[in-house]
Design a protein around this motif. Sequence first.
Motif, PDB file in Angstrom:
ATOM      1  N   ALA A  47      12.272  10.082  20.632  1.00  7.44           N
ATOM      2  CA  ALA A  47      12.314  10.369  22.068  1.00  7.44           C
ATOM      3  C   ALA A  47      10.939  10.812  22.546  1.00  7.44           C
ATOM      4  N   LYS A  48      10.526  10.324  23.708  1.00  8.94           N
ATOM      5  CA  LYS A  48       9.173  10.586  24.219  1.00  8.94           C
ATOM      6  C   LYS A  48       8.833  12.070  24.272  1.00  8.94           C
ATOM      7  N   ARG A  49       9.788  12.889  24.653  1.00  4.08           N
ATOM      8  CA  ARG A  49       9.471  14.313  24.795  1.00  4.08           C
ATOM      9  C   ARG A  49       9.212  15.005  23.457  1.00  4.08           C
ATOM     10  N   PHE A  50       9.616  14.379  22.349  1.00  4.43           N
ATOM     11  CA  PHE A  50       9.410  14.970  21.025  1.00  4.43           C
ATOM     12  C   PHE A  50       8.277  14.322  20.244  1.00  4.43           C
ATOM     13  N   GLU A  94       0.832  -1.194   0.000  1.00  2.00           N
ATOM     14  CA  GLU A  94       0.000   0.000   0.000  1.00  2.00           C
ATOM     15  C   GLU A  94       0.873   1.253   0.000  1.00  2.00           C
ATOM     16  N   ALA A  95       0.345   2.333  -0.543  1.00  2.10           N
ATOM     17  CA  ALA A  95       1.060   3.610  -0.561  1.00  2.10           C
ATOM     18  C   ALA A  95       0.743   4.364   0.724  1.00  2.10           C
ATOM     19  N   LEU A  96       1.469   4.032   1.790  1.00  2.00           N
ATOM     20  CA  LEU A  96       1.290   4.662   3.090  1.00  2.00           C
ATOM     21  C   LEU A  96       2.608   5.307   3.517  1.00  2.00           C
ATOM     22  N   TYR A  97       2.499   6.350   4.313  1.00  4.99           N
ATOM     23  CA  TYR A  97       3.683   6.990   4.860  1.00  4.99           C
ATOM     24  C   TYR A  97       3.876   6.485   6.280  1.00  4.99           C
ATOM     25  N   PRO A  98       4.901   5.677   6.527  1.00  2.00           N
ATOM     26  CA  PRO A  98       5.097   5.127   7.873  1.00  2.00           C
ATOM     27  C   PRO A  98       5.664   6.165   8.835  1.00  2.00           C
ATOM     28  N   PHE A  99       5.199   6.099  10.071  1.00  2.00           N
ATOM     29  CA  PHE A  99       5.755   6.904  11.156  1.00  2.00           C
ATOM     30  C   PHE A  99       5.937   5.971  12.339  1.00  2.00           C
ATOM     31  N   ASP A 100       7.179   5.594  12.605  1.00  2.02           N
ATOM     32  CA  ASP A 100       7.477   4.662  13.687  1.00  2.02           C
ATOM     33  C   ASP A 100       7.879   5.452  14.920  1.00  2.02           C
ATOM     34  N   ALA A 101       6.951   5.609  15.855  1.00  2.00           N
ATOM     35  CA  ALA A 101       7.196   6.400  17.056  1.00  2.00           C
ATOM     36  C   ALA A 101       8.134   5.703  18.029  1.00  2.00           C
ATOM     37  N   ARG A 102       8.385   4.428  17.823  1.00  3.80           N
ATOM     38  CA  ARG A 102       9.253   3.681  18.736  1.00  3.80           C
ATOM     39  C   ARG A 102      10.671   4.239  18.750  1.00  3.80           C
ATOM     40  N   GLY A 103      11.086   4.919  17.704  1.00  5.94           N
ATOM     41  CA  GLY A 103      12.440   5.452  17.641  1.00  5.94           C
ATOM     42  C   GLY A 103      12.540   6.936  17.947  1.00  5.94           C
TER      43      GLY A 103
END
Length: 90
Positions: free
Chosen positions: A25-28, A14-23
């Motif tokens: 920093a929590k404050r950002f 699928e044509a999706l833009y991934p955003f992996d929050a696991r990498g």
Amino acid sequence: MTQTLHACDHPTPEALYPFDARGVAKRFRHAAIFGALESLMPGETMRFCNDHDPLPLLAQMQQRYGEQVAIAYVQREPGAIVIDFKVLGS
């Protein structure tokens, strides 16, 4: 110890833009997520990946964007949360 498979660890056609929050920093995280989401055009989708269910973030998104962003869980397991955020427009 078993490892939970995470939908973001496997590419999709699928044509999706991934955003992996696991990498990120929590404050950002929230600022980065909002910035990424606001860069999308209507009809585009960001596939958000995280290690926990981001209920406070979803509440903030509802307040900020209302019905301009559709939220759909793709995977909702402990340690493996994947949510599609689709920009619907104004």
